[in-house]
Design a protein around this motif. Structure first.
Motif, mmCIF file in Angstrom:
data_model
loop_
_atom_site.group_PDB
_atom_site.id
_atom_site.type_symbol
_atom_site.label_atom_id
_atom_site.label_comp_id
_atom_site.label_asym_id
_atom_site.label_seq_id
_atom_site.Cartn_x
_atom_site.Cartn_y
_atom_site.Cartn_z
ATOM 1 N N ASP A 127 15.238 -8.155 -31.123
ATOM 2 C CA ASP A 127 14.505 -9.349 -31.813
ATOM 3 C C ASP A 127 12.974 -9.717 -31.724
ATOM 4 O OD1 ASP A 127 14.768 -10.808 -29.502
ATOM 5 O OD2 ASP A 127 15.832 -12.564 -30.545
ATOM 6 N N ARG A 128 12.457 -8.740 -30.778
ATOM 7 C CA ARG A 128 10.822 -8.912 -30.394
ATOM 8 C C ARG A 128 10.192 -8.587 -31.626
ATOM 9 N NH1 ARG A 128 8.000 -7.700 -25.804
ATOM 10 N NH2 ARG A 128 9.079 -8.131 -23.756
ATOM 11 N N VAL A 129 10.752 -7.701 -32.681
ATOM 12 C CA VAL A 129 10.091 -7.345 -33.940
ATOM 13 C C VAL A 129 10.874 -8.000 -35.209
ATOM 14 C CG1 VAL A 129 9.242 -5.326 -33.479
ATOM 15 C CG2 VAL A 129 11.511 -5.173 -34.249
ATOM 16 N N ALA A 130 10.221 -8.504 -35.988
ATOM 17 C CA ALA A 130 10.908 -9.305 -37.164
ATOM 18 C C ALA A 130 11.743 -8.320 -38.087
ATOM 19 C CB ALA A 130 10.058 -9.822 -37.940
ATOM 20 N N PRO A 131 12.654 -8.620 -38.970
ATOM 21 C CA PRO A 131 13.183 -7.740 -39.705
ATOM 22 C C PRO A 131 12.155 -7.236 -40.703
ATOM 23 C CG PRO A 131 14.395 -9.908 -39.744
ATOM 24 C CD PRO A 131 13.018 -10.005 -38.817
ATOM 25 N N GLY A 132 12.319 -5.882 -41.017
ATOM 26 C CA GLY A 132 11.466 -5.125 -41.758
ATOM 27 C C GLY A 132 10.504 -4.434 -41.004
ATOM 28 N N VAL A 133 10.338 -4.759 -39.893
ATOM 29 C CA VAL A 133 8.971 -4.123 -39.024
ATOM 30 C C VAL A 133 9.861 -3.497 -37.765
ATOM 31 C CG1 VAL A 133 7.207 -4.525 -37.359
ATOM 32 C CG2 VAL A 133 7.474 -6.007 -39.586
ATOM 33 N N VAL A 134 9.319 -2.049 -37.813
ATOM 34 C CA VAL A 134 9.795 -1.281 -36.517
ATOM 35 C C VAL A 134 8.493 -1.019 -35.521
ATOM 36 C CG1 VAL A 134 11.649 -0.481 -37.435
ATOM 37 C CG2 VAL A 134 9.611 0.733 -37.812
ATOM 38 N N TYR A 135 8.608 -0.665 -34.303
ATOM 39 C CA TYR A 135 7.595 -0.677 -33.389
ATOM 40 C C TYR A 135 7.886 0.721 -32.521
ATOM 41 C CZ TYR A 135 4.676 -1.559 -29.263
ATOM 42 O OH TYR A 135 3.841 -1.454 -28.281
ATOM 43 N N THR A 136 6.791 1.506 -32.135
ATOM 44 C CA THR A 136 7.110 2.502 -31.226
ATOM 45 C C THR A 136 5.868 2.629 -30.514
ATOM 46 O OG1 THR A 136 7.794 4.569 -30.461
ATOM 47 C CG2 THR A 136 6.413 4.393 -32.763
ATOM 48 N N THR A 137 5.742 3.553 -29.305
ATOM 49 C CA THR A 137 4.626 3.919 -28.582
ATOM 50 C C THR A 137 4.368 5.285 -28.951
ATOM 51 O OG1 THR A 137 6.065 4.307 -26.638
ATOM 52 C CG2 THR A 137 4.988 2.137 -26.732
ATOM 53 N N PHE A 138 3.342 5.681 -28.335
ATOM 54 C CA PHE A 138 2.854 7.234 -28.716
ATOM 55 C C PHE A 138 2.514 7.937 -27.384
ATOM 56 C CE2 PHE A 138 -0.754 3.946 -28.836
ATOM 57 C CZ PHE A 138 -1.772 4.809 -28.067
ATOM 58 N N HIS A 139 3.081 7.558 -26.311
ATOM 59 C CA HIS A 139 2.862 8.249 -24.995
ATOM 60 C C HIS A 139 3.359 9.707 -24.727
ATOM 61 C CE1 HIS A 139 1.306 4.479 -24.233
ATOM 62 N NE2 HIS A 139 2.482 3.820 -24.068
ATOM 63 N N HIS A 140 4.207 9.924 -25.667
ATOM 64 C CA HIS A 140 5.072 11.377 -25.385
ATOM 65 C C HIS A 140 4.915 12.273 -26.351
ATOM 66 C CE1 HIS A 140 7.087 9.730 -21.840
ATOM 67 N NE2 HIS A 140 7.082 8.549 -22.320
ATOM 68 N N PRO A 141 4.367 13.751 -25.823
ATOM 69 C CA PRO A 141 4.334 14.481 -27.121
ATOM 70 C C PRO A 141 5.656 15.071 -27.751
ATOM 71 C CG PRO A 141 4.040 15.350 -25.076
ATOM 72 C CD PRO A 141 4.140 14.009 -24.600
ATOM 73 N N ALA A 142 6.773 14.859 -27.145
ATOM 74 C CA ALA A 142 8.191 15.245 -27.769
ATOM 75 C C ALA A 142 8.395 14.279 -28.964
ATOM 76 C CB ALA A 142 9.250 15.309 -26.610
ATOM 77 N N THR A 143 7.880 13.236 -29.022
ATOM 78 C CA THR A 143 8.175 12.527 -30.076
ATOM 79 C C THR A 143 7.026 12.809 -31.269
ATOM 80 O OG1 THR A 143 8.696 10.714 -28.856
ATOM 81 C CG2 THR A 143 8.362 10.024 -30.918
ATOM 82 N N GLN A 144 5.524 12.974 -30.570
ATOM 83 C CA GLN A 144 4.584 12.949 -31.676
ATOM 84 C C GLN A 144 4.541 12.031 -32.733
ATOM 85 O OE1 GLN A 144 1.770 14.415 -31.591
ATOM 86 N NE2 GLN A 144 2.000 16.312 -30.470
ATOM 87 N N ALA A 145 4.596 10.788 -32.154
ATOM 88 C CA ALA A 145 4.674 9.483 -33.238
ATOM 89 C C ALA A 145 3.665 9.521 -34.222
ATOM 90 C CB ALA A 145 4.612 8.123 -32.610
ATOM 91 N N ASN A 146 2.485 10.046 -33.917
ATOM 92 C CA ASN A 146 1.604 10.109 -35.159
ATOM 93 C C ASN A 146 1.802 11.111 -36.174
ATOM 94 O OD1 ASN A 146 -0.354 8.096 -34.432
ATOM 95 N ND2 ASN A 146 -1.119 9.191 -32.798
ATOM 96 N N VAL A 147 2.740 11.833 -36.090
ATOM 97 C CA VAL A 147 3.101 12.803 -37.307
ATOM 98 C C VAL A 147 3.634 11.985 -38.445
ATOM 99 C CG1 VAL A 147 5.574 13.024 -36.624
ATOM 100 C CG2 VAL A 147 4.240 14.910 -38.157
ATOM 101 N N VAL A 148 3.719 10.794 -38.184
ATOM 102 C CA VAL A 148 4.224 9.925 -39.296
ATOM 103 C C VAL A 148 3.311 8.900 -39.985
ATOM 104 C CG1 VAL A 148 6.535 9.929 -38.669
ATOM 105 C CG2 VAL A 148 5.240 8.202 -38.079
ATOM 106 N N THR A 149 1.924 8.894 -38.966
ATOM 107 C CA THR A 149 0.733 7.841 -39.551
ATOM 108 C C THR A 149 0.106 8.626 -40.651
ATOM 109 O OG1 THR A 149 -0.307 8.579 -37.516
ATOM 110 C CG2 THR A 149 0.645 6.598 -37.241
ATOM 111 N N THR A 150 -0.553 7.879 -41.429
ATOM 112 C CA THR A 150 -1.275 8.352 -42.474
ATOM 113 C C THR A 150 -2.745 8.474 -42.434
ATOM 114 O OG1 THR A 150 -1.911 6.215 -43.605
ATOM 115 C CG2 THR A 150 0.349 7.125 -43.908
ATOM 116 N N ASP A 151 -3.444 8.747 -43.312
ATOM 117 C CA ASP A 151 -5.010 9.055 -43.440
ATOM 118 C C ASP A 151 -5.710 7.785 -43.825
ATOM 119 O OD1 ASP A 151 -4.989 11.689 -42.514
ATOM 120 O OD2 ASP A 151 -4.550 12.457 -44.660
ATOM 121 N N PHE A 152 -5.081 6.836 -44.246
ATOM 122 C CA PHE A 152 -5.793 5.427 -44.751
ATOM 123 C C PHE A 152 -6.438 5.032 -43.239
ATOM 124 C CE2 PHE A 152 -1.842 5.108 -47.525
ATOM 125 C CZ PHE A 152 -2.826 5.342 -48.638
#
Length: 955
Positions: free
Chosen positions: A876-901
């Motif tokens: 419950d650190r995050v509110a309903p409707g919000v998710v959160y992650t870090t970007f430290h590991h290349p196996a995840t590549q979290a920035n594959v989902v971030t946008t060009d905005f």
């Protein structure tokens, strides 16, 4: 320098203008009122024996070793807890004191292992030293009977061990954890003879406890009970070099303690003005990456990214790279070339990279990760205040009454500064947190925020405008400050804007999701609570309205008069060690060093005369523009020093496409990082331990980086850049970074008074340093703003174009975690992975239940630009409707989902708001599998493991 212990005066320095004179052992001494007798004695060269006292914590008075006799005073008081008085006469050595101290020491030694000759702390143990000081030669009590000598050792922590058998229960570790670090993970469990140090609960060890491995307890321990494992493995250090940490923007000063060419340990330097003798797990312990097996120390080249790498000589690599660049320049022109500077490298190295690109490549296509994270800070603060940096030093927080923390999580991102902040909060300062997540500072040991405003991601401007509405409409603005220090016409326009009813907390509550009453309370506290300081991070800047948010923050500070003195101000917490320096050094395509626009002819002429070249007056391309141009076919070659844009920049697939389209990608780094998958030339880099130069931290503090050991690759990074420049026809002849710093000072007004000799003498200094501010500038805008009058700017809330909807109903925001750093290239190659081995997705219980997800389940995280998989943490650190992650590991590549905005003014990517969907998953996505296979192929090195062996994957 040789090895000697840092001087310890036993108790903290007193802060008083009143002086007191007394006599100690027949010697006159004058010290500030409130000074302890122990400190007064040590300041004149005396050394009253002690075991529980140390000068970064308040006196405790438990060891009974520091007893003294004072004329006219009964008994033998403890010198650590006895303040000096006028005309006091103190004796520190008498037969009576000798007998008492020896008796106390006998009791300690009777329950202590007698293994001094084989102990790893032999000759580095305060207990051993104090036994010698009191002349202990025998123990009358014997060693039979009940004792603690067989207590088991706790080896759970990867960096240090706890041997209870050697513990004297002096409580220094407990007090360091509480008073210095502020974690309160340690305690004294039991009473009397059963007393023992315990990490958190009885069933915990150090690893499973709340311990954050900052090392404060290890540094405080007077015996070998808490000691670095590296000391046991290597031995005690024989020399020490003072240098600056290369992790976050706090810029901690350390003593790199060496034995031969081996680094034994990093010990926080007590005279470090940024950290005041404290540290975090990264700076204190996570330096092992410097010798990791993945490190590349020889240059490598290849004709195609499909080919394996070939190790070559420096001459061949530089010839290959320069030939490619020259051919591209001849065929396509200078605008086909560019480069990226590093916020992890020194000022001098960054300066040379932008000089290389402008004066040798011939274009202004230079950019930096500093723009990708904090360029809105530069734009916003320059517009409102006149300079692109924070206003205070870190010490300023100790004079703060109200801390407003927005878009930052300092306990994870800037932990040493967070400890200082927590000290001040425990003293009574109030805290306002504006963050979508319930970060640790909202409520933790002995700390609770007065207000937590859990806003909807992307609504920073709306929240700050609502706060301004309360301040102005309720008559809480500081009219005297505004009339004296600010542009009153601009203020009148801004005040009318924020006073509009459409900007009230009640009207904006459906947008921000912050309860109006809570927001009003926060605004009133900020405006009326005394000295109020704003600290912010990437949760402010990495938005489509990042620049607007920074200006909204500046508006609040000016409206309440919280500028220009200790305890107030606007303070960006920089993410990497030299983000501030990278900005200062002219790493932007439109600005030369010192934030001066290329269009200014006089500035351009200054550089042209010094460098002996003509400069293009037109701004160059930013990173995203370079990638776009590469895909279009007009941008062909890039030199990247110390950055991993494939993992750190948004929209990973677009970054990959841009890099793949280039004819020559030169990566200058320590490891074959993710960007190197698309490189043709790899130039091995040097660590901060292997170079000289300077870093500039978040408080504008310029600090020396000193070479501790020889570079494993043979060259410091600035030398590599110089070799490349000369291979392209330049005639640079630098022999030491001090010469580059002289050039920086010659060309950059804010550095005009800085020199290597000055830094060697003073340790550090905060810019601007010039004729007007020869001693530097701890606090800026004291009498007037750099721009003259402070400029209020209307900041209308404009919703981001990144919208949630039926397909992507959740909002993703990203951040960091304590044990890892940025893209993890360094920290993933240390034992820090024991705390954070993978990126996790935080999700509210309601959202998880709706999707059939439980703690630890694999989930597919998808956006309009891409998808990845990672495991879920239900919280419950995050509110309903919000998710959160870090970007430290290349196996995840979290920035594959971030946008060009991106930010409207600076193109700073909008990392903090991405519309996503999360669904259960059985494993990696097809894209992740393809990416892993491509990375493995790309890391092949000819000659290793057969003709075409493969490096071990980065993850």
């Amino acid at each position: 320098m040789g090895y000697e212990h840092q001087k310890d005066f036993g108790t903290p320095k007193a802060k008083s203008d009143t002086m007191v004179s007394l006599t100690i052992d027949g010697r006159a001494v004058t010290v500030p009122a409130g000074t302890s007798v122990m400190r007064a004695a040590r300041e004149i060269g005396g050394d009253i024996p002690s075991l529980c006292a140390t000068d970064n914590m308040e006196a405790f008075g438990s060891c009974r070793m520091c007893l003294v006799e004072i004329d006219g005073m009964r008994g033998t008081p403890a010198s650590c807890t006895t303040p000096v008085q006028t005309d006091m006469v103190v004796k520190t050595q008498t037969p009576r004191l000798e007998k008492l101290r020896r008796g106390v020491m006998e009791l300690y030694i009777s329950d202590h292992p007698l293994d001094c000759l084989t102990c790893s702390a032999n000759n580095d143990c305060e207990l051993q030293d104090r036994a010698a000081d009191v002349g202990l030669r025998d123990v009358r009590y014997g060693y039979e009977g009940a004792n603690h000598l067989v207590a088991p050792t706790d080896n759970s922590n990867p960096y240090f061990q706890f041997e209870p058998s050697k513990c004297i229960v002096c409580s220094r570790c407990v007090r360091a954890c509480a008073d210095v670090q502020g974690t309160f993970a340690l305690t004294v469990d039991g009473r009397g003879f059963a007393s023992m140090i315990s990490a958190s609960q009885a069933e915990d060890n150090f690893l499973s406890s709340e311990c954050v491995s900052c090392g404060a307890c290890v540094q405080a321990c007077p015996t070998a009970s808490l000691q670095e494992k590296s000391v046991k493995a290597i031995g005690l250090p024989e020399r020490a070099v003072v240098t600056t940490c290369a992790y976050c923007g706090v810029g901690c000063t350390f003593r790199a303690e060496m034995r031969g060419e081996q680094l034994v340990r990093m010990v926080p330097y007590k005279d470090g003005k940024a950290n005041r003798g404290h540290s975090c797990v990264k700076g204190r312990f996570a330096y092992g990456y410097a010798n990791h097996k993945d490190r590349i120390t020889s240059p490598m080249i290849r004709d195609s990214i499909k080919d394996p790498w070939r190790e070559v000589t420096w001459e061949e690599a530089l010839g290959f790279a320069s030939g490619k660049i020259q051919a591209i320049k001849e065929q396509h022109g200078a605008m086909a070339l560019g480069g990226i500077t590093s916020s992890r490298c020194t000022n001098e190295e960054t300066f040379l990279v932008q000089k290389l690109i402008r004066s040798v490549f011939g274009a202004n296509n230079v950019d930096t990760c500093a723009r990708v994270c904090h360029s809105p800070t530069g734009y916003g603060l320059k517009t409102t205040f006149g300079t692109s940096a924070g206003t205070q030093d870190f010490d300023s927080v100790m004079d703060t009454d109200v801390v407003l923390l927005i878009g930052a999580n300092p306990t994870d991102g800037h932990p040493v500064f967070a400890s200082r902040m927590k000290q001040r909060l425990r003293q009574g300062a109030k805290l306002i947190v504006i963050d979508p997540r319930r970060i640790d500072l909202v409520r933790s040991a002995h700390i609770e925020a007065a207000h937590h405003l859990p806003l909807q991601p992307g609504t920073n401007v709306a929240v700050l405008t609502a706060m301004a509405h309360v301040i102005v409409t309720e008559g809480l603005a500081n009219e005297a400050f505004i009339n004296e220090r600010c542009d009153t016409d601009a203020y009148a326009e801004w005040a009318a804007f924020v006073s509009d009813a459409k900007h009230s907390p009640e009207t904006l509550e459906p947008v921000t999701r912050v309860p109006a009453d809570e927001l009003r309370g926060a605004a009133r506290l900020y405006a009326t609570g005394g000295n109020a300081a704003i600290y912010y991070g990437l949760g402010v800047t990495e938005h489509s309205q990042g620049s607007s948010t920074v200006m909204a923050i500046a508006n609040l500070a000016m409206a309440t008069g919280n500028i220009g003195r200790p305890g107030v101000g606007v303070n960006p917490l920089r993410g990497q060690n030299n983000v501030q320096g990278a900005c200062d050094m002219g790493s932007f395509p439109h600005e030369l060093p010192g934030y001066r626009h290329l269009s200014d002819g006089a500035t351009r002429e200054l550089f042209e005369k010094d460098w002996g070249v003509s400069l293009d007056p037109n701004p160059g391309l930013r990173i995203n523009n370079m990638l776009d141009a590469a895909v279009d076919g007009s941008f062909k070659a890039i030199y990247i020093q110390g950055e991993d844009i494939l993992q750190s920049d948004p929209n990973t697939q677009h970054v990959a496409a841009g890099l793949e389209a280039m004819e020559c990608v030169i990566v200058h780094d320590l490891f074959l990082n993710e960007t190197a998958n698309y490189a043709h030339v790899f130039l091995p880099g040097s660590t901060f331990l292997e170079k000289n130069g300077t870093f500039t931290n978040a408080e504008r503090r310029i600090q020396p980086v000193r070479r501790v050991m020889d570079p494993a690759n043979g060259y410091e990074d600035w030398e590599v850049t110089q070799l490349l420049a000369n291979a392209l026809g330049a005639q640079w002849h630098y022999t030491h970074p001090s010469q580059i710093l002289d050039e920086i000072a010659r060309l950059t007004p804010s550095f005009a008074g800085v020199s290597w000799a000055m830094l060697e003498e003073r340790g550090s200094i905060q810019w601007p340093v010039n004729e007007k501010f020869p001693e530097g500038s701890p606090v800026m805008h004291v009498e007037e703003f750099v721009r003259g009058k402070g400029m209020f700017v209307v900041t209308d809330y404009v919703p981001t174009d990144e919208k949630t909807g039926p397909r992507y109903p959740l909002l993703l925001t990203t951040g960091r975690i304590l044990s890892q750093y940025n893209v993890g290239a360094q920290t993933r190659r240390t034992a820090n992975t024991v705390w954070h081995a993978e990126d996790m997705l935080e999700m509210h219980p309601t959202d998880a239940e709706n999707r059939g997800l439980n703690d630890g389940d694999w989930a597919r995280l998808a956006s309009r630009t891409g998808e990845t998989t990672l495991r879920v943490t239900v919280t419950d650190r995050v509110a309903p409707g919000v998710v959160y992650t870090t970007f430290h590991h290349p196996a995840t590549q979290a920035n594959v989902v971030t946008t060009d905005f991106s930010d409207w003014a600076t193109n700073c990517p909008e990392y903090k708001v991405t519309a996503v969907q999360v669904m259960p998953s059985n494993g990696p996505t097809d894209w992740q599998e393809d990416y892993r296979e491509q990375a493995e192929r790309s890391r092949r090195i000819a000659g290793e493991m057969g003709a075409e062996g493969m490096m071990e994957p980065a993850e």
